[in-house]
Design a protein around this motif. Sequence first.
Motif, PDB file in Angstrom:
ATOM      1  N   SER A 158      35.892  28.106  33.620  1.00 52.02           N
ATOM      2  CA  SER A 158      34.828  29.040  33.571  1.00 52.02           C
ATOM      3  C   SER A 158      35.377  30.311  33.906  1.00 52.02           C
ATOM      4  O   SER A 158      36.268  30.552  34.366  1.00 52.02           O
ATOM      5  N   PRO A 159      34.740  31.428  33.233  1.00 47.77           N
ATOM      6  CA  PRO A 159      35.186  32.865  33.599  1.00 47.77           C
ATOM      7  C   PRO A 159      34.715  33.050  35.034  1.00 47.77           C
ATOM      8  O   PRO A 159      34.313  32.418  35.713  1.00 47.77           O
ATOM      9  N   THR A 160      35.502  34.090  35.586  1.00 47.45           N
ATOM     10  CA  THR A 160      35.372  34.395  36.808  1.00 47.45           C
ATOM     11  C   THR A 160      34.203  35.494  37.128  1.00 47.45           C
ATOM     12  O   THR A 160      33.781  36.192  36.333  1.00 47.45           O
ATOM     13  N   ARG A 161      33.115  35.167  37.999  1.00 46.75           N
ATOM     14  CA  ARG A 161      32.112  36.152  38.391  1.00 46.75           C
ATOM     15  C   ARG A 161      32.121  36.343  39.802  1.00 46.75           C
ATOM     16  O   ARG A 161      31.743  35.539  40.447  1.00 46.75           O
ATOM     17  N   PHE A 162      32.696  37.457  40.192  1.00 51.34           N
ATOM     18  CA  PHE A 162      32.937  37.883  41.656  1.00 51.34           C
ATOM     19  C   PHE A 162      33.412  36.638  42.173  1.00 51.34           C
ATOM     20  O   PHE A 162      32.865  36.551  43.286  1.00 51.34           O
ATOM     21  N   GLY A 163      34.647  36.042  41.896  1.00 51.18           N
ATOM     22  CA  GLY A 163      35.126  35.167  42.657  1.00 51.18           C
ATOM     23  C   GLY A 163      34.672  33.886  42.747  1.00 51.18           C
ATOM     24  O   GLY A 163      35.016  32.804  43.466  1.00 51.18           O
ATOM     25  N   ASN A 164      33.848  33.600  41.770  1.00 49.28           N
ATOM     26  CA  ASN A 164      33.125  32.208  41.634  1.00 49.28           C
ATOM     27  C   ASN A 164      33.046  31.852  40.307  1.00 49.28           C
ATOM     28  O   ASN A 164      33.209  32.489  39.410  1.00 49.28           O
ATOM     29  N   VAL A 211      44.499  36.414  32.376  1.00 49.73           N
ATOM     30  CA  VAL A 211      44.055  37.727  32.799  1.00 49.73           C
ATOM     31  C   VAL A 211      43.738  38.313  31.155  1.00 49.73           C
ATOM     32  O   VAL A 211      44.573  38.753  30.732  1.00 49.73           O
ATOM     33  N   ALA A 212      42.591  38.489  31.201  1.00 50.78           N
ATOM     34  CA  ALA A 212      41.744  38.924  29.949  1.00 50.78           C
ATOM     35  C   ALA A 212      41.768  40.403  29.440  1.00 50.78           C
ATOM     36  O   ALA A 212      41.597  41.189  28.558  1.00 50.78           O
ATOM     37  N   GLY A 213      41.971  41.333  30.817  1.00 56.67           N
ATOM     38  CA  GLY A 213      41.947  42.635  30.616  1.00 56.67           C
ATOM     39  C   GLY A 213      40.437  43.168  30.877  1.00 56.67           C
ATOM     40  O   GLY A 213      39.718  42.186  30.553  1.00 56.67           O
ATOM     41  N   ILE A 214      40.373  44.429  31.099  1.00 46.13           N
ATOM     42  CA  ILE A 214      39.023  44.692  31.430  1.00 46.13           C
ATOM     43  C   ILE A 214      38.140  44.780  30.262  1.00 46.13           C
ATOM     44  O   ILE A 214      36.900  44.476  30.459  1.00 46.13           O
ATOM     45  N   THR A 215      38.530  44.948  29.185  1.00 47.67           N
ATOM     46  CA  THR A 215      37.805  44.556  27.933  1.00 47.67           C
ATOM     47  C   THR A 215      37.834  43.410  27.389  1.00 47.67           C
ATOM     48  O   THR A 215      36.976  43.049  26.245  1.00 47.67           O
ATOM     49  N   GLY A 216      38.435  42.537  28.099  1.00 49.89           N
ATOM     50  CA  GLY A 216      38.422  40.919  27.737  1.00 49.89           C
ATOM     51  C   GLY A 216      39.288  40.634  26.372  1.00 49.89           C
ATOM     52  O   GLY A 216      38.849  39.793  25.798  1.00 49.89           O
ATOM     53  N   ASP A 217      40.229  41.661  25.928  1.00 48.98           N
ATOM     54  CA  ASP A 217      40.709  41.465  24.550  1.00 48.98           C
ATOM     55  C   ASP A 217      42.452  41.260  24.684  1.00 48.98           C
ATOM     56  O   ASP A 217      42.898  41.141  23.493  1.00 48.98           O
ATOM     57  N   LEU A 218      42.873  40.897  26.030  1.00 46.93           N
ATOM     58  CA  LEU A 218      44.387  40.487  26.011  1.00 46.93           C
ATOM     59  C   LEU A 218      44.290  39.247  25.492  1.00 46.93           C
ATOM     60  O   LEU A 218      43.638  38.220  26.024  1.00 46.93           O
ATOM     61  N   PRO A 219      45.229  38.956  24.475  1.00 47.07           N
ATOM     62  CA  PRO A 219      45.616  37.485  24.161  1.00 47.07           C
ATOM     63  C   PRO A 219      46.242  36.897  25.313  1.00 47.07           C
ATOM     64  O   PRO A 219      46.900  37.219  26.235  1.00 47.07           O
ATOM     65  N   GLY A 243      39.906  37.358  41.144  1.00 49.60           N
ATOM     66  CA  GLY A 243      39.570  36.193  41.786  1.00 49.60           C
ATOM     67  C   GLY A 243      39.657  35.024  41.134  1.00 49.60           C
ATOM     68  O   GLY A 243      39.116  34.079  41.253  1.00 49.60           O
ATOM     69  N   ASN A 244      40.667  35.004  40.207  1.00 52.32           N
ATOM     70  CA  ASN A 244      41.052  33.627  39.727  1.00 52.32           C
ATOM     71  C   ASN A 244      41.172  32.562  40.574  1.00 52.32           C
ATOM     72  O   ASN A 244      40.645  31.536  40.181  1.00 52.32           O
ATOM     73  N   GLU A 245      41.871  32.629  41.811  1.00 53.76           N
ATOM     74  CA  GLU A 245      42.164  31.525  42.650  1.00 53.76           C
ATOM     75  C   GLU A 245      40.928  31.018  43.493  1.00 53.76           C
ATOM     76  O   GLU A 245      40.706  29.926  43.429  1.00 53.76           O
ATOM     77  N   THR A 246      40.095  32.166  43.812  1.00 52.79           N
ATOM     78  CA  THR A 246      38.845  31.607  44.192  1.00 52.79           C
ATOM     79  C   THR A 246      37.712  30.979  43.449  1.00 52.79           C
ATOM     80  O   THR A 246      37.109  30.204  43.883  1.00 52.79           O
ATOM     81  N   GLY A 255      39.004  39.417  34.345  1.00 51.55           N
ATOM     82  CA  GLY A 255      39.286  40.563  33.521  1.00 51.55           C
ATOM     83  C   GLY A 255      40.581  41.331  34.252  1.00 51.55           C
ATOM     84  O   GLY A 255      41.186  42.349  33.531  1.00 51.55           O
ATOM     85  N   SER A 256      40.989  41.111  35.526  1.00 47.72           N
ATOM     86  CA  SER A 256      42.132  41.749  36.123  1.00 47.72           C
ATOM     87  C   SER A 256      42.956  40.682  37.101  1.00 47.72           C
ATOM     88  O   SER A 256      42.637  39.707  37.148  1.00 47.72           O
TER      89      SER A 256
END
Length: 197
Positions: A76-82, A164-172, A120-123, A115-116
């Motif tokens: 799942s993508p991260t949503r505020f650490g969740n 880590v996709a970056g703020i705009t979500g476009d990092l490969p 919150g990846n680990e949480t 995005g960064s």
Amino acid sequence: MHDILVLYYSHHGSVKQLAQQIARGIESVPGCCARLRTVPKVSTVCEATAPSIPDSGAPYVAASDLAECIGIAMGSPTRFGNMAAPMKYFWDGTASEWSKGTLVGKPACVFTSTGSMHGGNETTLLSMMLPLLHHGMILLGVPFTEAALSITQTGGTPYGASHVAGITGDLPISDHEKQLCMALGKRLAETALKLNL
């Protein structure tokens, strides 16, 4: 062949790409096949419905996928650490599988994208583990014997694969992130086969 469920929700595509790398790792193990599935979006409009088959990508997950597969990778993508609401919504509806013990003793792993670097990846990975623990699953992470885990400058944690996709979500997805996804998928498949003997 034994199926391993790769269940994911992806909003911008990064988690889908991670799921594909996990699937590659699973399918590198003889006798294992990855079953890619997703969950529908959750609408704020009560009357809104999603089509029963997605317009593109993986089919929606069904209860039979949980029963038929010998292991699960959940992303799942991260949503505020969740985890994102669509994935949480799916797990909130699995009380029947919980009461039957459908997933007890099966191995599982988790993966995410944010995005960064400190988004919150680990949480998020830990939050995804909670329903799996309640279902009696055996959780797997990424051991530090995976060299990429110690040298990555992008994603990757001992709790599961990450990006880590970056703020705009476009990092490969980086080479290290790909390596860690494949290693986690392979570890899941090998463990599932051992437990399924």
